[in-house]
Structures are given as structure tokens and as C-alpha cells.
Design a protein around this motif. Structure first.
Motif: not given
Ligand code: PLP
Length: 389
Positions: A94-99, A235-238, A248-255
Motif C-alpha cells: 500500500v502507498v498513501i498518496v496526496p489524493g 482514497g478518502w476524498s469522496k 489517497g491510497y493505492a495497492v501496487w503489485p509486488d513487481a
């Protein structure tokens, strides 16, 4: 003369912000403007979330955090995904991002370059195309059709894949149409994508908690066969009315996770620390405010759709997600952008023209129902009076 890189000759923007600026300007001149233009909930962030940020500041969370976000927040994201999609990713992915927007920026930068092709929904969120153009990749629109209830078609999407396709962008529930792609169609798409293991998928699920009539959201994360190349954007915006917090957040694959982490380190170091504590409170605290907001959106949705369908020359499908109506205005005889302009300048109603979301948006305008039921009713009455003239 200053010579910037060629991407800046091609980069676009989001016209909804220009509409907001003009609406604000007109209102400051004393005009009675009803804003149905911008895509942000008109509710305040729930109090306990604001309090969590205040407490974090008072507790001294003033410094850098890990660039991918504080661990308790990444764990909360995984728990939230388990609750809502039945899949629990690893917090390390997981990566927490600014939006939420930042994840599309990152994913498109990762896969876009001259010679590459990227598929994206049209009409769709304008930043997809803008960023694809910026990288020099070829934007390949996935047509989103009214006759298909504004869902994407698996068959049509798969037919657009070529050996140059690097990334496919999907969005359900969707902006600007409010369309929700049925689970059966998503299953069909996933099956087809299994034959294209070199194509990455960016699933923009920022409206995942915003569906109506009990319709369940289907997350692409549920499908194991594509999980090794799926980037999940949310993400949290809406959901928690937090657009201005930039969370915001993303789930990225291992690669890809290490590449994503490096982009974060190179650009923003970490997201604002107290905002991350607010995000944690949003996910782990009571969800009553979210439910209440959705109930109110549902009430307004009916007012918008019923009201629009009464107007001369306008027909409107019932959106099953997000908080947008995307009525067909072709029978009014107006071009979309011209109608949007005249509605703002002369009628005092801010809406966004369909072509601001892609060329297939011609014939439509977007109304966001992030405004009070009373204002929505007033807006429809005014539009009706204008079109009836
Ligand atoms: N994705 C879609 C489809 C959106 O409509 C929006 C905002 O309007 C975003 C992403 C960006 O959200 P954020 O404000 O969190 O960057």
C-alpha cells in the motif's frame, strides 16, 4: 526563450476547476449561482476525523513519516479492503498518496512513453488522457456508451488491445456518467485479460462506496488471476468528504511497489502527517456519517433524474453510482459546451460540458448533485424555463 520538455505542449487539465473559478467569480459579483459543476461532496468532513488530525498535531506528529505512509494507516486500508471487497492485501503493497489523482499520475508515468498505447475510458476523468499525452504514449479511448448504461464493454475493451498496449485504465463507479459496470461484464473482461499477461491494469475505484439501490461494488482486486499486475486506486476524498485533505491510497503489485515507493521519495517524501491520522480515524471510526451522506445523495439523485427527464429535449439515465447525472441533451439542439457556457453565464447554473471528459461526451452535460436538494430543484426549474423559451 525557455524550452520546456515536449510533454508540456500536450498536457491537459480539468475544466471542472475552470468552471468552479468562473462560478466563484460570478457569485462574488453578486450573481445567484447554483454550482452543480464540481465533483466534491458538499458535506463537511465528519467531526471525529477532524479531531483526529487536531490531536495528531497536538501530540507532535509534525515530522516526516515513512514515504509510503504510517503503518497503522496502511493496515487500516487493508482491513477496509477486506471488509468491502473480501480481499486483504499486504500493507507492504500500500502507498498513501496526496489524493487519489496521484496514483493515476504515477501509473501512467510508469507505463507511458512514445510507442506505447494506453486504454482509457471516454467519456472519463480528463486527467487520464492528459497524462497519457504528457508521456508521449498513444491514448486509446474505450467508448463508454449510454445504450450500455454507461458501463464499459468487456468485448470492446479487449478488442482494443494490441502488442503495444501497456496499461488499461478502468473506472467503475464512473465519473462523469455515474455508470456502474456489472459484475458479469467485469468477470468477462478479467477472463479476456488473462490472455494478455504483459498488460497492466489501473482500476480507479474512488467511488467504490458510492453505489445506490443496494448495488454491490465489484473491485478488480477480487480477481486473483490479474492481481500481479493490478494497481488499485482509491482514497478518502469522496467517501469521507475529504477532497481538500489530499488523501489517497493505492495497492501496487509486488513487481511495481518499489518503483512506486521511489516515485514517492522523489516527489513528496510523505503525505502530511496529521492528515494520515485523520485518514486512520475515517477508516476505523464510525461510518454513520458516510451512510447519512449516501442517503442524502440518493434522495437528490431521484430529484435530479426525475427533474431532468421532465425538461424539453433532455433525457437522463438513472446513475447507479458516484454523484453525477449525465443527461443527453442532443434534442435541445445545443452543443454541450455552448449549453454549459450559457447555463453558467446567463442562467447562473454551473455544469460541465460532456466533451470536457472526452470526445464521446458530446451530446451530454455533467451535473454533480453535491448541492442541496432545494438548490438542485431551483436549478432544474431555471434550466427548464431557459430551454422552454
Ligand atoms: N478518479 C476519479 C474518477 C475522480 O473523479 C477523481 C476526482 O474527481 C479522482 C480520481 C481524484 O480524486 P482526488 O481528489 O482524491 O485526487
Amino acid at each position: 526563450m525557455l524550452k520546456t520538455t515536449s510533454g508540456f505542449d500536450r498536457i491537459g487539465e480539468e475544466n471542472a476547476f475552470a468552471v468552479l473559478a468562473r462560478a466563484t467569480e460570478l457569485a462574488s459579483q453578486g450573481r445567484d449561482i447554483i454550482n452543480l459543476g464540481i465533483g466534491q461532496p458538499d458535506f463537511k468532513t465528519p467531526e471525529h476525523i477532524v479531531e483526529a488530525a487536531v490531536k495528531a498535531l497536538k501530540d507532535g506528529h509534525h515530522g516526516y513519516t515513512p514515504s509510503t505512509g504510517i503503518l497503522p494507516l496502511r493496515e487500516a486500508v487493508c482491513q477496509d479492503l477486506l471488509t468491502h471487497s473480501g480481499v486483504e492485501p499486504n500493507p507492504d503493497n500500500v502507498v498513501i498518496v496526496p489524493g487519489g489523482k496521484v496514483t493515476m499520475f504515477m501509473a501512467i508515468l510508469m507505463f507511458g512513453e512514445p510507442g506505447a498505447e494506453i486504454l482509457y475510458p471516454d467519456p472519463g476523468f480528463p486527467i487520464y488522457r492528459s497524462m497519457i499525452e504528457f508521456t508521449g504514449a498513444k491514448p486509446v479511448p474505450i467508448p463508454i456508451r449510454e445504450e450500455n448504461e454507461f458501463a464499459f464493454s468487456a468485448e470492446e475493451t479487449l478488442s482494443l488491445i494490441t502488442p503495444k498496449t501497456r496499461l488499461i485504465i478502468l473506472n467503475s463507479p464512473a465519473n462523469p456518467t455515474g455508470g456502474v459496470t456489472p459484475r458479469s461484464e467485469i468477470e468477462k473482461l478479467v477472463k479476456g485479460l488473462e490472455a494478455h499477461p504483459d498488460v497492466a491494469i489501473l482500476s480507479d475505484e474512488i467511488y467504490s462506496r458510492m453505489t445506490y439501490e443496494g448495488l454491490a461494488h465489484t473491485s478488480l482486486l477480487e480477481f486473483e488471476s490479474i492481481r500481479d499486475r493490478l494497481i488499485l486506486l482509491n482514497g478518502w476524498s469522496k467517501t469521507w468528504a475529504m477532497t481538500g485533505w489530499r488523501m489517497g491510497y493505492a495497492v501496487w503489485p509486488d513487481a511495481l511497489i518499489d518503483k512506486a515507493r521511489k516515485l514517492a521519495v522523489n516527489c513528496w517524501s510523505c503525505v502530511n502527517a496529521p492528515a494520515q491520522f485523520a485518514g486512520l480515524a475515517a477508516m476505523t471510526g464510525p461510518q454513520t456519517a458516510v451512510d447519512a451522506m449516501m442517503e442524502e445523495f440518493d434522495r437528490r439523485r431521484k430529484i435530479v433524474v426525475n427533474g431532468l427527464n421532465e425538461l424539453p429535449g433532455i433525457t437522463c439515465r438513472t446513475p447507479m453510482g458516484a454523484f453525477y447525472a449525465f443527461p443527453n441533451i442532443t434534442e435541445t439542439g445545443w452543443k454541450s459546451k455552448e449549453l454549459a457556457k450559457v447555463l453558467l453565464e446567463e442562467v447562473g447554473i454551473a455544469v460541465v460540458g460532456g466533451p470536457d471528459f472526452g470526445s464521446l461526451g458530446e451530446g451530454y452535460i455533467r451535473l454533480s448533485y453535491a448541492n442541496s436538494a432545494e438548490n438542485i430543484q431551483r436549478a432544474i426549474t431555471r434550466i427548464g424555463a431557459f430551454l422552454g423559451e
